[in-house]
Design a protein around this motif. Structure first.
Motif, PDB file in Angstrom:
ATOM      1  N   GLN A 161      -4.608  -7.867   4.739  1.00 18.37           N
ATOM      2  CA  GLN A 161      -4.018  -9.199   4.670  1.00 18.37           C
ATOM      3  C   GLN A 161      -4.932 -10.177   5.377  1.00 18.37           C
ATOM      4  O   GLN A 161      -5.441  -9.883   6.461  1.00 18.37           O
ATOM      5  CB  GLN A 161      -2.640  -9.185   5.350  1.00 18.37           C
ATOM      6  CG  GLN A 161      -1.661  -8.286   4.624  1.00 18.37           C
ATOM      7  CD  GLN A 161      -0.349  -8.120   5.370  1.00 18.37           C
ATOM      8  OE1 GLN A 161      -0.223  -8.510   6.522  1.00 18.37           O
ATOM      9  NE2 GLN A 161       0.626  -7.537   4.696  1.00 18.37           N
ATOM     10  N   CYS A 198      12.752   2.593   0.301  1.00 19.39           N
ATOM     11  CA  CYS A 198      12.610   1.921   1.602  1.00 19.39           C
ATOM     12  C   CYS A 198      11.271   2.205   2.245  1.00 19.39           C
ATOM     13  O   CYS A 198      10.879   1.546   3.188  1.00 19.39           O
ATOM     14  CB  CYS A 198      13.744   2.314   2.543  1.00 19.39           C
ATOM     15  SG  CYS A 198      13.618   3.980   3.239  1.00 19.39           S
ATOM     16  N   ALA A 199      10.595   3.250   1.790  1.00 14.55           N
ATOM     17  CA  ALA A 199       9.234   3.605   2.239  1.00 14.55           C
ATOM     18  C   ALA A 199       9.201   4.449   3.513  1.00 14.55           C
ATOM     19  O   ALA A 199       8.127   4.823   3.974  1.00 14.55           O
ATOM     20  CB  ALA A 199       8.353   2.367   2.446  1.00 14.55           C
ATOM     21  N   SER A 200      10.358   4.781   4.078  1.00 14.85           N
ATOM     22  CA  SER A 200      10.355   5.532   5.344  1.00 14.85           C
ATOM     23  C   SER A 200       9.578   6.853   5.229  1.00 14.85           C
ATOM     24  O   SER A 200       8.814   7.205   6.129  1.00 14.85           O
ATOM     25  CB  SER A 200      11.783   5.827   5.796  1.00 14.85           C
ATOM     26  OG  SER A 200      12.421   4.631   6.179  1.00 14.85           O
ATOM     27  N   LEU A 248       5.804   6.536   5.523  1.00 14.01           N
ATOM     28  CA  LEU A 248       5.294   6.041   6.798  1.00 14.01           C
ATOM     29  C   LEU A 248       5.404   7.081   7.892  1.00 14.01           C
ATOM     30  O   LEU A 248       4.591   7.117   8.803  1.00 14.01           O
ATOM     31  CB  LEU A 248       6.023   4.753   7.174  1.00 14.01           C
ATOM     32  CG  LEU A 248       5.778   3.688   6.100  1.00 14.01           C
ATOM     33  CD1 LEU A 248       6.862   2.649   6.099  1.00 14.01           C
ATOM     34  CD2 LEU A 248       4.426   3.049   6.258  1.00 14.01           C
ATOM     35  N   VAL A 280      -3.031  -3.087   7.480  1.00 15.53           N
ATOM     36  CA  VAL A 280      -1.704  -2.635   7.913  1.00 15.53           C
ATOM     37  C   VAL A 280      -1.269  -1.441   7.066  1.00 15.53           C
ATOM     38  O   VAL A 280      -1.681  -1.298   5.916  1.00 15.53           O
ATOM     39  CB  VAL A 280      -0.631  -3.753   7.784  1.00 15.53           C
ATOM     40  CG1 VAL A 280      -0.912  -4.881   8.754  1.00 15.53           C
ATOM     41  CG2 VAL A 280      -0.544  -4.279   6.355  1.00 15.53           C
ATOM     42  N   TRP A 281      -0.425  -0.601   7.652  1.00 14.27           N
ATOM     43  CA  TRP A 281       0.167   0.488   6.878  1.00 14.27           C
ATOM     44  C   TRP A 281       0.929  -0.098   5.698  1.00 14.27           C
ATOM     45  O   TRP A 281       1.676  -1.064   5.840  1.00 14.27           O
ATOM     46  CB  TRP A 281       1.179   1.261   7.735  1.00 14.27           C
ATOM     47  CG  TRP A 281       0.582   2.216   8.713  1.00 14.27           C
ATOM     48  CD1 TRP A 281      -0.739   2.473   8.924  1.00 14.27           C
ATOM     49  CD2 TRP A 281       1.309   3.056   9.624  1.00 14.27           C
ATOM     50  NE1 TRP A 281      -0.872   3.414   9.917  1.00 14.27           N
ATOM     51  CE2 TRP A 281       0.354   3.789  10.359  1.00 14.27           C
ATOM     52  CE3 TRP A 281       2.658   3.248   9.895  1.00 14.27           C
ATOM     53  CZ2 TRP A 281       0.718   4.713  11.348  1.00 14.27           C
ATOM     54  CZ3 TRP A 281       3.027   4.158  10.868  1.00 14.27           C
ATOM     55  CH2 TRP A 281       2.059   4.890  11.591  1.00 14.27           C
ATOM     56  N   ASP A 282       0.742   0.516   4.553  1.00 13.93           N
ATOM     57  CA  ASP A 282       1.542   0.122   3.396  1.00 13.93           C
ATOM     58  C   ASP A 282       2.074   1.390   2.743  1.00 13.93           C
ATOM     59  O   ASP A 282       1.858   2.496   3.264  1.00 13.93           O
ATOM     60  CB  ASP A 282       0.701  -0.716   2.427  1.00 13.93           C
ATOM     61  CG  ASP A 282       1.570  -1.620   1.559  1.00 13.93           C
ATOM     62  OD1 ASP A 282       2.792  -1.432   1.536  1.00 13.93           O
ATOM     63  OD2 ASP A 282       1.012  -2.503   0.889  1.00 13.93           O
ATOM     64  N   PRO A 294      -1.292   1.364  12.771  1.00 10.64           N
ATOM     65  CA  PRO A 294      -0.398   0.636  11.858  1.00 10.64           C
ATOM     66  C   PRO A 294      -0.881  -0.784  11.563  1.00 10.64           C
ATOM     67  O   PRO A 294      -0.630  -1.307  10.483  1.00 10.64           O
ATOM     68  CB  PRO A 294       0.934   0.590  12.601  1.00 10.64           C
ATOM     69  CG  PRO A 294       0.846   1.586  13.692  1.00 10.64           C
ATOM     70  CD  PRO A 294      -0.594   1.877  13.961  1.00 10.64           C
ATOM     71  N   ARG A 295      -1.535  -1.393  12.532  1.00  8.62           N
ATOM     72  CA  ARG A 295      -2.110  -2.740  12.341  1.00  8.62           C
ATOM     73  C   ARG A 295      -3.447  -2.754  13.058  1.00  8.62           C
ATOM     74  O   ARG A 295      -3.512  -2.381  14.229  1.00  8.62           O
ATOM     75  CB  ARG A 295      -1.247  -3.817  13.026  1.00  8.62           C
ATOM     76  CG  ARG A 295       0.040  -4.119  12.351  1.00  8.62           C
ATOM     77  CD  ARG A 295       0.700  -5.338  13.003  1.00  8.62           C
ATOM     78  NE  ARG A 295       2.035  -5.473  12.459  1.00  8.62           N
ATOM     79  CZ  ARG A 295       3.102  -4.876  12.963  1.00  8.62           C
ATOM     80  NH1 ARG A 295       2.993  -4.144  14.051  1.00  8.62           N
ATOM     81  NH2 ARG A 295       4.275  -5.026  12.400  1.00  8.62           N
ATOM     82  N   ASN A 314       6.554   0.331  -1.605  1.00 15.95           N
ATOM     83  CA  ASN A 314       6.673  -1.115  -1.445  1.00 15.95           C
ATOM     84  C   ASN A 314       6.428  -1.770  -2.806  1.00 15.95           C
ATOM     85  O   ASN A 314       5.373  -1.569  -3.398  1.00 15.95           O
ATOM     86  CB  ASN A 314       5.622  -1.575  -0.419  1.00 15.95           C
ATOM     87  CG  ASN A 314       5.555  -3.078  -0.271  1.00 15.95           C
ATOM     88  OD1 ASN A 314       6.372  -3.810  -0.837  1.00 15.95           O
ATOM     89  ND2 ASN A 314       4.573  -3.545   0.483  1.00 15.95           N
ATOM     90  N   PRO A 315       7.399  -2.559  -3.313  1.00 17.85           N
ATOM     91  CA  PRO A 315       7.191  -3.176  -4.631  1.00 17.85           C
ATOM     92  C   PRO A 315       5.886  -3.972  -4.687  1.00 17.85           C
ATOM     93  O   PRO A 315       5.232  -4.028  -5.718  1.00 17.85           O
ATOM     94  CB  PRO A 315       8.399  -4.103  -4.800  1.00 17.85           C
ATOM     95  CG  PRO A 315       9.395  -3.693  -3.772  1.00 17.85           C
ATOM     96  CD  PRO A 315       8.686  -2.928  -2.710  1.00 17.85           C
ATOM     97  N   GLY A 316       5.498  -4.567  -3.562  1.00 16.26           N
ATOM     98  CA  GLY A 316       4.273  -5.362  -3.536  1.00 16.26           C
ATOM     99  C   GLY A 316       3.013  -4.519  -3.655  1.00 16.26           C
ATOM    100  O   GLY A 316       1.954  -5.021  -4.019  1.00 16.26           O
TER     101      GLY A 316
END
Lengths: 264, 373
Positions: B284, B268-270, B273, B299-301, B94-95, B305-307
């Motif tokens: 990042q 929400c992206a659940s 993931l 990182v997991w995206d 995840p990271r 995610n709007p970003g």
């Protein structure tokens, strides 16, 4: 060669608990580097010396709750090249904005023998209701990492890297079990802006929405889902009426539940 | 008794207590043994020292947006289906830090030097093996291989467990990925009441069980396992008709159902993931105040995610309709062209762990109504 002029940073407090300013002082690993990289020109909680404005960066904590504050924020705006509102009070009104739904005069009469000495506004409102805000950093308290990221980005002339996603994404990155699905708990995580690192669900509690609604927060979907988990709809409304309860998305959702309950 | 001759493909009966021996042998070889553990009212992937750490006598009840652990009424160890976590966290963390760069006159780039962890995964379900194979295609391509993924993947030891107890949101049978593992494991277990049926899947697997008191699995045991698997196919909580995929999706990109599901989806992206095949990430940069040091982290995206789809000039997927459609039209649509298979393995996680009960099998069925073919 004279030393280059350092970026000046000032910190001002409005109606608030000081917790966000404390987060700045809690930057134990970075505080010395920060104090070396910028000129702390006005930060009464940290040092007595006050330098006159204008300031390159102004961090404002707290909401506007008094006529005095409504005037002061305008003066501070004039002194600030970049104004950053920090924390739930400055960005959404804070816990004190709960009074926005009530009669404050009645509170004053109930609490104070001489309410006529009090000078307050009928509502506690975010900084952006009064002046132009260049950047908002959310949370109760604000995230140290985000404050540092914002200042670092400004010093380096780049856009700060701030999250827009929901708390759910952080729960999953952390491997935290979803409290809504596994325990049937009320949780605002699916519509709340990340920033806390999904702290409450990692302790087995639902999210309280401290960082406020994420952009495009879908209350129309979450509210019925929460109400299906908890018989008393007022529980959902109370959860929404927390430190960011005056943020428009949360306020509208809570108010419609309270209005519906009143009719019963 | 003559010792059983071991080969890849050998099937044997393994007394249950012997799983402890397998685990301790794996640890002697330097593996961390990880398997299903109960934490916070759900199955997570945690350290497993032996049988005592497994969720014996428990099973899970799953439905859309709902997950509960209940007693199974028997003493089996693997009657509980996986929770939200999948094995992708170990191959595609995840990271993860990609590098740190420091300026000291010139820029020096340092990559993290610690070796990839060696993990023995105990209880990998057939759907999850299929998911790992899909992620292999994404991260270990001929033209580009992600070294972080490759090193972790090569270091892994997979102990599969065939599913005799599919959950309420499972549909691996529809996707052709289970309930029996077809390969790509080191060892596979099928759990009967008093014994495991063990299948050797690789040289590494053969090495681990060499010299253990394995008995030939007689016809009656194998028959019991086959009956259990046949019954499992019937007990799938969900089904998905895949005959007209991917065309059903790709030819119906303007179907009104996309708008309808967007009204129920919070972005929400659940789902992405918990999906064991979703592989989107963000990088990042974390820079120091003085600008002389920076760390790049992956990182997991998520496409929710709007970003994620924000670019100069605006967001290419500005609303939930476009984000949900992107997810499904990739997973069950263009994925096929990209990798030759659909991106869904039927594990049901996206259904169980959606806080607002959106069900991918219902969405496909809804698209089929009024669909253009």
């Amino acid at each position: 060669m004279p030393a280059p002029c350092k970026t000046t940073v000032a910190v001002f407090k409005f109606s608030s608990c000081d917790g966000c300013q404390l987060q700045l002082l809690n930057m134990e690993d970075e505080l010395l580097a920060l104090a070396g990289a910028v000129e702390i020109a006005n930060f009464l909680e940290a040092r007595r010396r006050v330098l006159p404005g204008p300031y390159d960066v102004v961090l404002v904590e707290g909401s506007v709750s008094t006529p005095h504050e409504a005037e002061l924020i305008k003066k501070i705006r004039e002194e600030a090249k970049i104004l950053i509102a920090i924390g739930a009070c400055a960005t959404a009104g804070g816990i004190q904005a709960l009074r926005n739904r009530a009669d404050v005069d009645e509170f004053a009469r109930a609490v104070y023998p001489h309410p006529e000495y009090l000078h307050y506004l009928p509502k506690a409102t975010p900084i952006s209701d009064h002046v132009k805000v260049d950047l908002e950093l959310y949370g109760c308290p604000v995230s140290r990492a985000e404050v540092l990221e914002a200042i670092t980005a400004l010093l380096q002339g780049r856009k700060p890297n701030l999250p827009q996603h929901s708390v759910c994404l952080d729960c999953k990155r952390n491997g935290t079990v979803c409290v809504m699905v596994s325990k049937g708990m009320l949780c605002l995580g699916p519509v709340t802006r990340s920033g806390c690192g999904a702290l409450c669900p990692s302790c087995g509690r639902g999210c309280y929405g401290c960082f406020g609604p994420q952009p495009g927060a879908d209350m129309n979907t979450l509210v019925p889902a929460l109400r299906a988990l908890e018989k008393d709809p007022r529980e959902t409304a109370r959860l929404l009426s927390h430190v960011t309860g005056f943020a428009p998305a949360f306020a509208q959702a809570a108010e419609s539940i309270f209005a519906e309950e009143k009719k019963k | 008794m003559a010792e059983l001759h071991l080969n890849i493909g050998t099937i044997a009966a393994l007394p249950k207590a012997q799983l402890d021996t397998i685990l301790s042998r794996l640890r002697e070889k330097g593996y961390r043994t990880v398997g299903p553990r109960i934490r916070d009212d759900a199955v997570v992937c945690g350290p497993i020292a032996g049988l005592a750490d497994l969720p014996q006598g428990l099973t899970s009840v799953e439905n859309a947006g709902q997950y509960r652990i209940v007693p199974s009424g028997n003493k089996r160890y693997f009657d509980i289906t996986p929770g939200a976590q999948s094995w992708k966290q170990f191959f595609f963390p995840p990271r993860v830090s990609l590098f740190t760069a420091r300026k000291n006159g010139n820029w020096n780039v340092e990559k993290p030097s610690e070796p990839a962890p060696q993990i023995a995964m105990i209880g990998v379900r057939p759907c999850d093996i299929a998911a790992i194979k899909i992620q292999d295609m994404a991260f270990m391509r001929d033209d580009f291989t992600d070294p972080l993924y490759r090193d972790r993947r090569k270091n892994a030891f997979l102990v599969a467990v065939n599913c005799l107890h599919p959950g309420g949101t499972c549909f691996c049978d529809s996707m052709g990925t289970g309930p029996k593992a077809g390969g790509d494991f080191d060892l596979a277990l099928t759990e009967l009441d008093d014994v495991f049926i063990l299948e050797i899947g690789s040289e590494a697997g053969k090495e681990i069980v060499k010299g253990m008191p394995l008995q030939p699995a007689d016809a009656s045991l194998q028959q019991k396992a086959d009956q259990g698997l046949a019954a499992a196919r019937e007990k799938m909580g969900r089904r998905m008709d895949v005959r007209d995929l991917p065309d059903l999706i790709l030819k119906n990109l303007n179907h009104p159902e996309w708008e309808a599901v967007a009204k129920r989806c919070m972005s929400c992206a659940s789902c992405t993931l918990v999906c064991p095949t979703c592989f989107c990430w963000d990088t990042q940069d974390h820079t120091s105040l003085d600008g002389n040091e920076t760390e790049r982290e992956r990182v997991w995206d998520s496409c929710f995610n709007p970003g994620f789809s924000y670019q100069a000039g605006g967001n290419t997927r500005p609303n939930t309709r476009s984000r949900y459609r992107q997810w499904l039209s990739h997973k069950l649509g263009s994925w096929k062209e990209q990798y030759g298979v659909l991106g869904c393995v039927g594990c049901g996680r996206c259904i169980t762990w959606c806080p607002v009960k959106i069900d991918i099998t219902e969405q496909v069925a809804a698209l089929r109504k009024e669909a253009r073919s």
